[in-house]
Motif scaffolding. Structure first.
Motif, PDB file in Angstrom:
ATOM      1  N   LEU A  96     -13.898  23.874 -17.402  1.00  0.00           N
ATOM      2  CA  LEU A  96     -15.126  23.817 -16.623  1.00  0.00           C
ATOM      3  C   LEU A  96     -15.236  22.487 -15.892  1.00  0.00           C
ATOM      4  O   LEU A  96     -14.984  21.425 -16.465  1.00  0.00           O
ATOM      5  N   PRO A  97     -15.630  22.515 -14.604  1.00  0.00           N
ATOM      6  CA  PRO A  97     -15.815  21.257 -13.865  1.00  0.00           C
ATOM      7  C   PRO A  97     -17.104  20.569 -14.288  1.00  0.00           C
ATOM      8  O   PRO A  97     -18.037  21.216 -14.787  1.00  0.00           O
ATOM      9  N   THR A  98     -17.179  19.263 -14.101  1.00  0.00           N
ATOM     10  CA  THR A  98     -18.386  18.515 -14.415  1.00  0.00           C
ATOM     11  C   THR A  98     -18.903  17.804 -13.169  1.00  0.00           C
ATOM     12  O   THR A  98     -18.149  17.528 -12.230  1.00  0.00           O
ATOM     13  N   ILE A  99     -20.190  17.522 -13.178  1.00  0.00           N
ATOM     14  CA  ILE A  99     -20.810  16.767 -12.094  1.00  0.00           C
ATOM     15  C   ILE A  99     -20.388  15.309 -12.235  1.00  0.00           C
ATOM     16  O   ILE A  99     -20.463  14.731 -13.327  1.00  0.00           O
ATOM     17  N   THR A 100     -19.953  14.708 -11.160  1.00  0.00           N
ATOM     18  CA  THR A 100     -19.367  13.366 -11.238  1.00  0.00           C
ATOM     19  C   THR A 100     -20.306  12.260 -10.780  1.00  0.00           C
ATOM     20  O   THR A 100     -20.000  11.075 -10.985  1.00  0.00           O
ATOM     21  N   GLU A 101     -21.435  12.601 -10.164  1.00  0.00           N
ATOM     22  CA  GLU A 101     -22.338  11.555  -9.677  1.00  0.00           C
ATOM     23  C   GLU A 101     -23.766  12.060  -9.683  1.00  0.00           C
ATOM     24  O   GLU A 101     -24.025  13.263  -9.824  1.00  0.00           O
ATOM     25  N   GLY A 102     -24.704  11.142  -9.556  1.00  0.00           N
ATOM     26  CA  GLY A 102     -26.108  11.518  -9.536  1.00  0.00           C
ATOM     27  C   GLY A 102     -26.709  11.586 -10.926  1.00  0.00           C
ATOM     28  O   GLY A 102     -26.070  11.260 -11.933  1.00  0.00           O
ATOM     29  N   GLN A 103     -27.957  12.063 -10.987  1.00  0.00           N
ATOM     30  CA  GLN A 103     -28.699  12.081 -12.250  1.00  0.00           C
ATOM     31  C   GLN A 103     -28.147  13.072 -13.261  1.00  0.00           C
ATOM     32  O   GLN A 103     -28.377  12.934 -14.460  1.00  0.00           O
ATOM     33  N   ASN A 104     -27.419  14.085 -12.790  1.00  0.00           N
ATOM     34  CA  ASN A 104     -26.840  15.078 -13.700  1.00  0.00           C
ATOM     35  C   ASN A 104     -25.368  14.817 -13.999  1.00  0.00           C
ATOM     36  O   ASN A 104     -24.672  15.701 -14.501  1.00  0.00           O
ATOM     37  N   ALA A 105     -24.881  13.640 -13.671  1.00  0.00           N
ATOM     38  CA  ALA A 105     -23.473  13.311 -13.915  1.00  0.00           C
ATOM     39  C   ALA A 105     -23.104  13.542 -15.381  1.00  0.00           C
ATOM     40  O   ALA A 105     -23.842  13.165 -16.290  1.00  0.00           O
ATOM     41  N   GLY A 106     -21.954  14.186 -15.576  1.00  0.00           N
ATOM     42  CA  GLY A 106     -21.476  14.487 -16.919  1.00  0.00           C
ATOM     43  C   GLY A 106     -21.796  15.889 -17.385  1.00  0.00           C
ATOM     44  O   GLY A 106     -21.153  16.394 -18.319  1.00  0.00           O
ATOM     45  N   LEU A 107     -22.778  16.541 -16.750  1.00  0.00           N
ATOM     46  CA  LEU A 107     -23.106  17.918 -17.105  1.00  0.00           C
ATOM     47  C   LEU A 107     -22.141  18.883 -16.417  1.00  0.00           C
ATOM     48  O   LEU A 107     -21.526  18.554 -15.406  1.00  0.00           O
ATOM     49  N   THR A 108     -22.024  20.082 -16.979  1.00  0.00           N
ATOM     50  CA  THR A 108     -21.182  21.105 -16.356  1.00  0.00           C
ATOM     51  C   THR A 108     -21.713  21.442 -14.966  1.00  0.00           C
ATOM     52  O   THR A 108     -22.919  21.623 -14.768  1.00  0.00           O
ATOM     53  N   ASP A 109     -20.811  21.525 -14.017  1.00  0.00           N
ATOM     54  CA  ASP A 109     -21.192  21.869 -12.643  1.00  0.00           C
ATOM     55  C   ASP A 109     -21.089  23.379 -12.470  1.00  0.00           C
ATOM     56  O   ASP A 109     -20.064  23.913 -12.037  1.00  0.00           O
ATOM     57  N   TRP A 110     -22.174  24.071 -12.792  1.00  0.00           N
ATOM     58  CA  TRP A 110     -22.188  25.531 -12.705  1.00  0.00           C
ATOM     59  C   TRP A 110     -22.242  26.028 -11.267  1.00  0.00           C
ATOM     60  O   TRP A 110     -22.156  27.227 -11.020  1.00  0.00           O
ATOM     61  N   ASP A 111     -22.381  25.134 -10.298  1.00  0.00           N
ATOM     62  CA  ASP A 111     -22.402  25.521  -8.893  1.00  0.00           C
ATOM     63  C   ASP A 111     -21.056  25.303  -8.218  1.00  0.00           C
ATOM     64  O   ASP A 111     -20.939  25.480  -7.003  1.00  0.00           O
ATOM     65  N   HIS A 112     -20.049  24.957  -8.987  1.00  0.00           N
ATOM     66  CA  HIS A 112     -18.688  24.774  -8.466  1.00  0.00           C
ATOM     67  C   HIS A 112     -17.892  26.051  -8.728  1.00  0.00           C
ATOM     68  O   HIS A 112     -17.972  26.619  -9.832  1.00  0.00           O
ATOM     69  N   PRO A 113     -17.127  26.529  -7.754  1.00  0.00           N
ATOM     70  CA  PRO A 113     -16.362  27.774  -7.957  1.00  0.00           C
ATOM     71  C   PRO A 113     -15.425  27.746  -9.153  1.00  0.00           C
ATOM     72  O   PRO A 113     -15.098  28.809  -9.702  1.00  0.00           O
ATOM     73  N   ASP A 114     -14.997  26.567  -9.596  1.00  0.00           N
ATOM     74  CA  ASP A 114     -14.103  26.499 -10.749  1.00  0.00           C
ATOM     75  C   ASP A 114     -14.808  26.813 -12.069  1.00  0.00           C
ATOM     76  O   ASP A 114     -14.150  26.904 -13.111  1.00  0.00           O
ATOM     77  N   SER A 115     -16.133  27.003 -12.036  1.00  0.00           N
ATOM     78  CA  SER A 115     -16.850  27.419 -13.245  1.00  0.00           C
ATOM     79  C   SER A 115     -16.875  28.933 -13.380  1.00  0.00           C
ATOM     80  O   SER A 115     -17.496  29.470 -14.303  1.00  0.00           O
ATOM     81  N   TRP A 116     -16.158  29.603 -12.519  1.00  0.00           N
ATOM     82  CA  TRP A 116     -16.237  31.063 -12.368  1.00  0.00           C
ATOM     83  C   TRP A 116     -14.822  31.624 -12.276  1.00  0.00           C
ATOM     84  O   TRP A 116     -13.908  30.946 -11.813  1.00  0.00           O
ATOM     85  N   VAL A 117     -14.622  32.867 -12.738  1.00  0.00           N
ATOM     86  CA  VAL A 117     -13.279  33.452 -12.805  1.00  0.00           C
ATOM     87  C   VAL A 117     -13.113  34.467 -11.674  1.00  0.00           C
ATOM     88  O   VAL A 117     -13.434  35.656 -11.817  1.00  0.00           O
ATOM     89  N   ARG A 118     -12.592  33.992 -10.553  1.00  0.00           N
ATOM     90  CA  ARG A 118     -12.449  34.847  -9.370  1.00  0.00           C
ATOM     91  C   ARG A 118     -11.503  36.009  -9.621  1.00  0.00           C
ATOM     92  O   ARG A 118     -11.741  37.138  -9.167  1.00  0.00           O
ATOM     93  N   ASP A 119     -10.409  35.777 -10.343  1.00  0.00           N
ATOM     94  CA  ASP A 119      -9.424  36.841 -10.556  1.00  0.00           C
ATOM     95  C   ASP A 119     -10.030  38.013 -11.327  1.00  0.00           C
ATOM     96  O   ASP A 119      -9.749  39.182 -11.016  1.00  0.00           O
ATOM     97  N   ASP A 120     -10.863  37.715 -12.329  1.00  0.00           N
ATOM     98  CA  ASP A 120     -11.514  38.795 -13.081  1.00  0.00           C
ATOM     99  C   ASP A 120     -12.468  39.577 -12.184  1.00  0.00           C
ATOM    100  O   ASP A 120     -12.561  40.808 -12.268  1.00  0.00           O
ATOM    101  N   ALA A 121     -13.183  38.857 -11.326  1.00  0.00           N
ATOM    102  CA  ALA A 121     -14.104  39.529 -10.410  1.00  0.00           C
ATOM    103  C   ALA A 121     -13.350  40.435  -9.446  1.00  0.00           C
ATOM    104  O   ALA A 121     -13.766  41.575  -9.179  1.00  0.00           O
ATOM    105  N   MET A 122     -12.229  39.950  -8.925  1.00  0.00           N
ATOM    106  CA  MET A 122     -11.438  40.768  -8.003  1.00  0.00           C
ATOM    107  C   MET A 122     -10.861  41.986  -8.711  1.00  0.00           C
ATOM    108  O   MET A 122     -10.811  43.082  -8.136  1.00  0.00           O
ATOM    109  N   ASP A 123     -10.442  41.835  -9.950  1.00  0.00           N
ATOM    110  CA  ASP A 123      -9.929  42.986 -10.704  1.00  0.00           C
ATOM    111  C   ASP A 123     -11.003  44.056 -10.847  1.00  0.00           C
ATOM    112  O   ASP A 123     -10.722  45.260 -10.730  1.00  0.00           O
ATOM    113  N   ALA A 124     -12.243  43.635 -11.093  1.00  0.00           N
ATOM    114  CA  ALA A 124     -13.335  44.601 -11.224  1.00  0.00           C
ATOM    115  C   ALA A 124     -13.609  45.295  -9.893  1.00  0.00           C
ATOM    116  O   ALA A 124     -13.843  46.512  -9.855  1.00  0.00           O
TER     117      ALA A 124
END
Length: 207
Positions: A45-73
């Motif tokens: 999982l990617p993390t936020i690297t700057e700002g007030q939420n730095a260090g938290l999981t970056d749920w808005d980054h595409p790498d937090s999501w499994v594109r291949d599984d979505a395409m298979d579906a």
């Protein structure tokens, strides 16, 4: 390659722009792409690297999501009309089960989520996409709707949601431009609703 039995209409756009509400209004089968998030324990999982939420999981980054599984579906739904898909609980940061999505013979279905644009290039190459939209509203409208939804559903602690919402408000233009670059067309929810309704086969009335 034979023509697919069904094709997908992609609804991308910023979180809170009204994609889920639009999908519910249209009444077509819906593949919820946000269910393809990685589990919160996934070390990739990617993390936020700057700002007030730095260090938290970056749920808005595409790498937090499994594109291949979505395409298979999407491929399974277009080919067979049925797919087993995950159920994701945002509050628990993880998948909590599975469900069977059956199109019931519908020639069209919706795929919506904040990373929906990521499936558009491959979907177009494989002839699976009927249309691809980036649903947008004014950034302040999107900010308020997203915040009230996330607070109501207890998705994250309130301060995290507020900070995330402010960051997403500032990034909305970049999100829209990225979706357009991947093949989506920017529209309002009402524009998308009218165009998709026009795509649906006419319903027969009883004699």
């Amino acid at each position: 390659m034979p023509a697919p039995a069904a094709r997908v209409i992609v609804l991308a756009g910023p979180s809170g722009a009204g994609k889920s509400r639009l999908a519910d209004r249209l009444g077509l089968p819906v593949l919820r792409l946000d269910d393809f998030y990685k589990n919160g324990s996934d070390p990739t999982l990617p993390t936020i690297t700057e700002g007030q939420n730095a260090g938290l999981t970056d749920w808005d980054h595409p790498d937090s999501w499994v594109r291949d599984d979505a395409m298979d579906a999407i491929r399974a739904l277009c080919t067979d009309g049925v797919a087993t898909v995950p159920i994701y609980d945002i509050a628990q940061d993880g998948r909590c089960g599975e469900r069977v999505l059956d199109l019931g013979g519908s020639p069209l279905f919706l795929a919506e989520g904040i990373f929906a644009q990521e499936v558009v290039p491959a979907g177009h190459r494989e002839g699976l996409v009927a249309a691809a939209y980036c649903v947008t509203q004014h950034p302040l409208v999107t900010f308020w709707r997203r915040l009230t939804r996330d607070l109501r559903e207890h998705r994250k602690p309130p301060l995290v949601l507020l900070r995330r919402g402010w960051a997403l408000l500032r990034a909305q233009g970049d999100v829209v431009r990225h979706a357009v670059a991947l093949g989506c067309r920017e529209v309002s929810p009402e524009q998308a609703y009218a165009e998709i309704r026009a795509m649906l086969p006419a319903r027969r009335t009883p004699a």
